[in-house]
Design an enzyme around this catalytic site. Structure first.
Site, short mmCIF file in Angstrom:
data_model
loop_
_atom_site.label_atom_id
_atom_site.label_comp_id
_atom_site.label_asym_id
_atom_site.label_seq_id
_atom_site.Cartn_x
_atom_site.Cartn_y
_atom_site.Cartn_z
N GLY A 10 0.82 -1.21 0.00
CA GLY A 10 0.00 0.00 0.00
C GLY A 10 0.85 1.26 0.00
CG PHE A 11 0.10 6.12 0.60
CD1 PHE A 11 1.08 6.76 -0.14
CD2 PHE A 11 -0.54 6.84 1.62
CE1 PHE A 11 1.43 8.08 0.12
CE2 PHE A 11 -0.21 8.16 1.88
CZ PHE A 11 0.78 8.77 1.14
CB VAL A 12 1.82 4.19 4.91
CG1 VAL A 12 2.83 4.28 6.04
CG2 VAL A 12 0.95 5.46 4.87
CG ASN A 32 -6.31 -8.25 0.73
OD1 ASN A 32 -5.77 -7.15 0.63
ND2 ASN A 32 -7.52 -8.40 1.25
CE LYS A 105 0.60 -16.61 23.12
NZ LYS A 105 -0.02 -17.79 22.53
CE1 TYR A 145 -8.93 2.50 8.68
CE2 TYR A 145 -9.51 4.62 9.62
CZ TYR A 145 -8.57 3.78 9.08
OH TYR A 145 -7.26 4.19 8.96
NE ARG A 186 -6.43 7.92 2.39
CZ ARG A 186 -5.47 7.01 2.41
NH1 ARG A 186 -4.51 7.03 1.49
NH2 ARG A 186 -5.44 6.09 3.34
P1 NAD Z 1 -3.43 1.66 1.59
O1 NAD Z 1 -4.83 1.28 1.26
O2 NAD Z 1 -2.59 2.26 0.54
O3 NAD Z 1 -2.65 0.40 2.19
C1 NAD Z 1 -3.28 -0.64 2.88
C2 NAD Z 1 -2.73 -1.96 2.35
O4 NAD Z 1 -3.35 -3.03 3.08
C3 NAD Z 1 -3.05 -2.17 0.89
O5 NAD Z 1 -1.89 -2.62 0.20
C4 NAD Z 1 -4.13 -3.25 0.89
O6 NAD Z 1 -4.14 -4.04 -0.26
C5 NAD Z 1 -3.78 -4.02 2.15
N1 NAD Z 1 -4.91 -4.71 2.76
C6 NAD Z 1 -6.15 -4.19 3.03
N2 NAD Z 1 -6.92 -5.12 3.62
C7 NAD Z 1 -6.17 -6.25 3.71
C8 NAD Z 1 -6.41 -7.55 4.19
N3 NAD Z 1 -7.59 -7.89 4.71
N4 NAD Z 1 -5.40 -8.48 4.14
C9 NAD Z 1 -4.20 -8.14 3.61
N5 NAD Z 1 -3.92 -6.91 3.12
C10 NAD Z 1 -4.89 -5.98 3.16
O7 NAD Z 1 -3.53 2.62 2.86
P2 NAD Z 1 -2.40 3.42 3.64
O8 NAD Z 1 -2.78 4.84 3.61
O9 NAD Z 1 -1.04 3.00 3.19
O10 NAD Z 1 -2.66 2.90 5.13
C11 NAD Z 1 -1.81 1.93 5.73
C12 NAD Z 1 -2.18 1.78 7.19
O11 NAD Z 1 -2.02 3.03 7.86
C13 NAD Z 1 -3.63 1.36 7.41
O12 NAD Z 1 -3.68 0.43 8.48
C14 NAD Z 1 -4.32 2.64 7.78
O13 NAD Z 1 -5.43 2.42 8.61
C15 NAD Z 1 -3.22 3.39 8.51
N6 NAD Z 1 -3.45 4.85 8.44
C16 NAD Z 1 -3.20 5.55 7.29
C17 NAD Z 1 -3.47 6.91 7.26
C18 NAD Z 1 -3.22 7.74 6.03
O14 NAD Z 1 -3.53 8.95 6.06
N7 NAD Z 1 -2.67 7.23 4.96
C19 NAD Z 1 -3.99 7.55 8.40
C20 NAD Z 1 -4.25 6.78 9.52
C21 NAD Z 1 -3.95 5.43 9.55
N1 UDP Z 2 -13.57 15.93 1.54
C1 UDP Z 2 -14.09 16.91 0.70
N2 UDP Z 2 -14.12 16.65 -0.64
C2 UDP Z 2 -13.63 15.52 -1.19
C3 UDP Z 2 -13.08 14.54 -0.33
C4 UDP Z 2 -13.08 14.78 1.03
O1 UDP Z 2 -14.53 17.97 1.15
O2 UDP Z 2 -13.69 15.39 -2.43
C5 UDP Z 2 -13.53 16.21 2.99
C6 UDP Z 2 -14.13 15.12 3.85
O3 UDP Z 2 -15.53 15.28 3.99
C7 UDP Z 2 -13.38 15.34 5.15
C8 UDP Z 2 -12.00 15.82 4.70
O4 UDP Z 2 -12.18 16.29 3.37
O5 UDP Z 2 -13.99 16.37 5.89
C9 UDP Z 2 -10.95 14.73 4.70
O6 UDP Z 2 -11.46 13.62 4.02
P1 UDP Z 2 -10.61 12.31 3.69
O7 UDP Z 2 -11.50 11.38 2.93
O8 UDP Z 2 -9.33 12.68 3.05
O9 UDP Z 2 -10.23 11.65 5.10
P2 UDP Z 2 -10.76 11.72 6.60
O10 UDP Z 2 -9.86 12.68 7.27
O11 UDP Z 2 -12.19 12.19 6.64
O12 UDP Z 2 -10.61 10.33 7.08
#
Ligand code: NAD
Ligand code: UDP
Length: 312
Positions: A10-12, A32, A105, A145, A186
């Protein structure tokens, strides 16, 4: 170390892979491909220190080699993605967390959970520090979530207490940058794509809600600082500079020289009104703080999204 990263494509997760491989670690990614892409990790596919397992974390995980560290990042993460995959999201945070804790574990590995600012829900205090317990609707439209992540935190704390597991929790705040999925819904990706195409910029509500945006390199730096530290605790990682969504839209229009108009659409239910991390704990204990301001991070992201749109 032998490190398992769930959600590593994924992204992060892909930035974590990159940094940890460059540091000489061996990485197993479990993903997945629900919202991730092998495009994000294609540069490591031939690396002997990298293994990709296509697997859903809601199913039992078996790894025969030694495991020293487990990072659990697998979960749909954007409101659009978790609305499209509600049950998988619920299970990735609940059963998936139990499965990855069980893996840690069994191998006596350290464990780090990717939690989220969403555990604070629609916060009644600002900024949010780690002591705040949150204001979350337990059965609302974001609950698959928010509550799965809250359960995940409870599971981590319980395994740590019950089995002396060494665990850490990072509460990540809104992170943006290259490698986000352009259609993830987003706010940063939506606005930049709309601005670059001169389409209407869709603000949900009146745009007075706030978010604090962290550039992905800063977020990943923070996560790695926690991973490398001796702190077995919960940390906010994000950028404390808070912006109205309307201000973000105006900034993006300006930075892209766009002709887009701003339009207003209904606010989704339970959309948090404010979000701003208190990162005092990370500054003091991890010696980390974000370095990239919103304008600079947006410029890099706009450049990357522009290239992706041309490629499409
Ligand atoms: P992302 O969707 O790019 O990455 C998530 C990855 O998890 C994807 O590669 C996806 O295919 C995989 N995945 C999802 N469900 C799965 C499952 N059931 N089994 C195996 N793989 C699975 O999102 P991201 O932004 O990179 O987020 C990564 C983590 O960081 C997440 O846990 C997310 O909740 C957390 N997070 C991200 C942000 C953000 O702003 N990007 C903010 C808060 C928390
Ligand atoms: N949002 C918006 N227009 C868009 C997408 C999102 O105004 O096209 C708003 C959304 O309602 C929220 C904020 O932008 O208030 C951030 O949304 P995002 O989906 O990025 O993530 P969230 O912080 O809500 O998890």
């Amino acid at each position: 170390m032998n490190i398992v990263i769930t959600g590593g494509s994924g992204f992060v997760g892909s930035y974590l892979c990159e940094n940890l491989i460059n540091d000489g670690h061996k990485i197993v990614v479990i993903d997945n491909l629900l919202t991730g892409s092998t495009e994000n990790i294609k540069q490591f596919m031939d690396n002997e220190n990298f293994i990709f397992m296509e697997h859903d974390v809601q199913n039992h995980i078996e790894i025969e080699d030694e495991v020293d560290y487990v990072l659990h990042f697998a979960s749909a993460a954007s409101p659009k993605a978790y609305t499209e995959h509600p049950v998988n999201t619920l299970k990735a945070g609940s059963v998936g967390t139990i499965n990855t804790l069980g893996l840690a574990k069994k191998h006596k590995a350290e464990y780090l959970l990717a939690s989220t600012s969403e555990v604070y829900g629609d916060p009644l205090v600002s900024p949010q520090n780690e002591e705040y317990w949150g204001n979350v609707n337990p059965n609302g439209e974001r609950s698959m979530y928010d509550e799965a992540k809250r359960f995940a935190e409870a599971a981590v704390a319980t395994y740590a207490r019950s089995y002396n597991l060494r665990t850490k929790i990072v509460r990540i705040f809104n992170t943006y940058g290259p490698r986000m999925q352009l259609n993830d819904g987003r706010v940063v990706t939506n606005f930049i794509v709309q601005a670059l195409k001169d389409e209407d910029i869709t603000i949900y509500g009146d745009g007075s809600q706030t978010r604090s945006f962290s550039f992905v390199e800063d977020t990943v730096d923070g996560i790695l600082s926690l991973m490398r530290s001796n702190e077995y605790d919960v940390f906010n990682i994000g950028n404390p500079n808070e912006f109205k969504v309307l201000t973000l839209a105006e900034k993006i229009i300006k930075l892209t020289n766009s002709n887009s108009k701003i339009i207003f659409k209904p606010l989704p239910s339970d959309d948090p009104k404010q979000r701003k991390p208190d990162i005092t704990k990370a500054i003091n204990k991890l010696n980390w703080e974000p370095r990239i301001n919103l304008d600079d991070g947006l410029k890099i992201t706009i450049d990357w999204i522009n290239k992706e749109l041309i490629r499409e």
